[in-house]
Design a protein around this motif. Structure first.
Motif, PDB file in Angstrom:
ATOM      1  N   PHE A  83      60.967  48.594  49.674  1.00 18.21           N
ATOM      2  CA  PHE A  83      62.146  48.820  50.501  1.00 18.21           C
ATOM      3  C   PHE A  83      63.376  48.840  49.594  1.00 18.21           C
ATOM      4  O   PHE A  83      63.397  48.193  48.539  1.00 18.21           O
ATOM      5  CB  PHE A  83      62.304  47.719  51.548  1.00 18.21           C
ATOM      6  N   HIS A  88      68.208  44.600  57.694  1.00 19.64           N
ATOM      7  CA  HIS A  88      67.603  45.857  58.163  1.00 19.64           C
ATOM      8  C   HIS A  88      66.085  45.797  58.119  1.00 19.64           C
ATOM      9  O   HIS A  88      65.414  46.229  59.052  1.00 19.64           O
ATOM     10  CB  HIS A  88      68.113  47.028  57.315  1.00 19.64           C
ATOM     11  N   PHE A  89      65.547  45.298  57.015  1.00 14.98           N
ATOM     12  CA  PHE A  89      64.099  45.159  56.869  1.00 14.98           C
ATOM     13  C   PHE A  89      63.736  43.675  56.991  1.00 14.98           C
ATOM     14  O   PHE A  89      63.982  42.898  56.066  1.00 14.98           O
ATOM     15  CB  PHE A  89      63.633  45.710  55.519  1.00 14.98           C
ATOM     16  N   ASP A 130      64.885  55.678  55.780  1.00 14.26           N
ATOM     17  CA  ASP A 130      64.663  54.991  57.049  1.00 14.26           C
ATOM     18  C   ASP A 130      65.884  55.099  57.952  1.00 14.26           C
ATOM     19  O   ASP A 130      65.755  55.257  59.161  1.00 14.26           O
ATOM     20  CB  ASP A 130      64.334  53.511  56.790  1.00 14.26           C
ATOM     21  N   ASN A 131      67.082  55.029  57.362  1.00 14.57           N
ATOM     22  CA  ASN A 131      68.300  55.121  58.162  1.00 14.57           C
ATOM     23  C   ASN A 131      69.497  55.389  57.260  1.00 14.57           C
ATOM     24  O   ASN A 131      69.542  54.933  56.121  1.00 14.57           O
ATOM     25  CB  ASN A 131      68.528  53.832  58.942  1.00 14.57           C
ATOM     26  N   TYR A 161      69.234  53.297  53.771  1.00 16.77           N
ATOM     27  CA  TYR A 161      68.052  52.440  53.704  1.00 16.77           C
ATOM     28  C   TYR A 161      66.816  53.314  53.476  1.00 16.77           C
ATOM     29  O   TYR A 161      66.630  54.315  54.177  1.00 16.77           O
ATOM     30  CB  TYR A 161      67.884  51.651  55.002  1.00 16.77           C
ATOM     31  N   ILE A 162      65.985  52.944  52.527  1.00 13.44           N
ATOM     32  CA  ILE A 162      64.778  53.700  52.223  1.00 13.44           C
ATOM     33  C   ILE A 162      63.562  52.774  52.236  1.00 13.44           C
ATOM     34  O   ILE A 162      63.698  51.558  52.086  1.00 13.44           O
ATOM     35  CB  ILE A 162      64.878  54.414  50.859  1.00 13.44           C
ATOM     36  N   LYS A 163      62.382  53.370  52.415  1.00 10.17           N
ATOM     37  CA  LYS A 163      61.166  52.564  52.395  1.00 10.17           C
ATOM     38  C   LYS A 163      59.981  53.404  51.935  1.00 10.17           C
ATOM     39  O   LYS A 163      60.013  54.637  51.982  1.00 10.17           O
ATOM     40  CB  LYS A 163      60.896  51.992  53.786  1.00 10.17           C
ATOM     41  N   LYS A 164      58.948  52.707  51.508  1.00 12.51           N
ATOM     42  CA  LYS A 164      57.716  53.364  51.084  1.00 12.51           C
ATOM     43  C   LYS A 164      56.824  53.530  52.313  1.00 12.51           C
ATOM     44  O   LYS A 164      56.497  52.558  52.988  1.00 12.51           O
ATOM     45  CB  LYS A 164      57.011  52.500  50.033  1.00 12.51           C
ATOM     46  N   ALA A 165      56.463  54.762  52.617  1.00 13.17           N
ATOM     47  CA  ALA A 165      55.591  55.057  53.747  1.00 13.17           C
ATOM     48  C   ALA A 165      54.336  55.711  53.190  1.00 13.17           C
ATOM     49  O   ALA A 165      54.348  56.881  52.820  1.00 13.17           O
ATOM     50  CB  ALA A 165      56.277  55.974  54.753  1.00 13.17           C
ATOM     51  N   TRP A 169      58.174  57.943  49.451  1.00 16.23           N
ATOM     52  CA  TRP A 169      59.430  57.276  49.787  1.00 16.23           C
ATOM     53  C   TRP A 169      60.171  58.138  50.799  1.00 16.23           C
ATOM     54  O   TRP A 169      60.274  59.361  50.629  1.00 16.23           O
ATOM     55  CB  TRP A 169      60.291  57.077  48.549  1.00 16.23           C
ATOM     56  N   ILE A 170      60.683  57.488  51.846  1.00 15.66           N
ATOM     57  CA  ILE A 170      61.432  58.209  52.877  1.00 15.66           C
ATOM     58  C   ILE A 170      62.726  57.463  53.197  1.00 15.66           C
ATOM     59  O   ILE A 170      62.851  56.267  52.912  1.00 15.66           O
ATOM     60  CB  ILE A 170      60.610  58.391  54.166  1.00 15.66           C
TER      61      ILE A 170
END
Length: 209
Positions: free
Chosen positions: A170, A99-100, A201-202, A190-194, A198-199
């Motif tokens: 991630f 995914h990432f 992603d999908n 799925y999460i990520k640092k923006a 943290w948000i």
């Protein structure tokens, strides 16, 4: 573990919105409308809605009215939550890498299947969801779905611990929302640092019952 708790706490309101639902809408299937069409071999190919009967038209009208009534209902949607966040026994490394792209997953030298308790009571949720500890519901097998409640009980949700990349920017973990003995959905989140936040992603649905 404290870092992981803080990440889970931060994304939790969005996580609940992304995985939980008002079961009344999820299980409110539209009635049969029209005449079924089959090909020469007897295989089903579709429905001719122009041949709907008077009774079918009435049932569809009632379904639409009931659906709008549910949507306009402002009462709380109560969800049972198990705050024990267990280590995922499924290795999610492959999913994280797919995914990432171009990230290196964090791999423990030795698997330790530990867990932590998420203090969810002070986390402010969005919309109409209200979480209640799983211990407040019947413990007997299957009774949580059969019991009568004086509130809008919609299901039960649980999550696993997060599997991060080496830089902890991630992550991926699993979740499950149950709405009955044979009703529910499994998720891979799925999460990520923006920036500094943290948000999600999908949210990928991996199974439906």
């Amino acid at each position: 573990m404290e870092f992981e708790k803080s990440v889970m706490t931060e994304i939790f309101p969005s996580l609940i919105d992304s995985t939980c639902m008002d079961t009344r809408l999820f299980t409110n299937f539209p009635p049969e409308y029209g005449e079924s069409i089959f090909d020469k071999t007897g295989h089903y190919v579709g429905v001719d809605s122009t041949k709907a009967t008077k009774e079918q038209k009435q049932k569809l009208l009632e379904w639409k009215i009931n659906t709008e009534k549910i949507k306009k209902d402002t009462s709380k949607i109560v969800i049972a939550f198990d705050p024990v966040i267990e280590y995922s026994r499924e290795d999610l490394t492959e999913y994280l890498q797919k995914h990432f792209k171009n990230i290196k997953p964090f791999i423990q030298k030795e698997k330790v299947y530990n867990e932590f308790i998420l203090d969810f009571k002070n986390i402010k949720l969005k919309n109409r969801f209200e979480l209640r500890h799983i211990s407040q519901f019947p413990k007997e097998r299957g009774m949580i779905w059969l019991a009568k409640y004086n509130f809008n009980f919609s299901g039960a949700v649980s999550f696993t611990r997060i599997q991060f990349d080496q830089n902890k920017k991630f992550g991926v973990f699993n979740g499950y929302f149950g709405c009955g003995g044979r009703c529910g959905q499994s998720f891979r989140i799925y999460i990520k640092k923006a920036g500094d936040k943290w948000i999600i992603d999908n949210v990928e649905i991996t199974a439906i019952a």
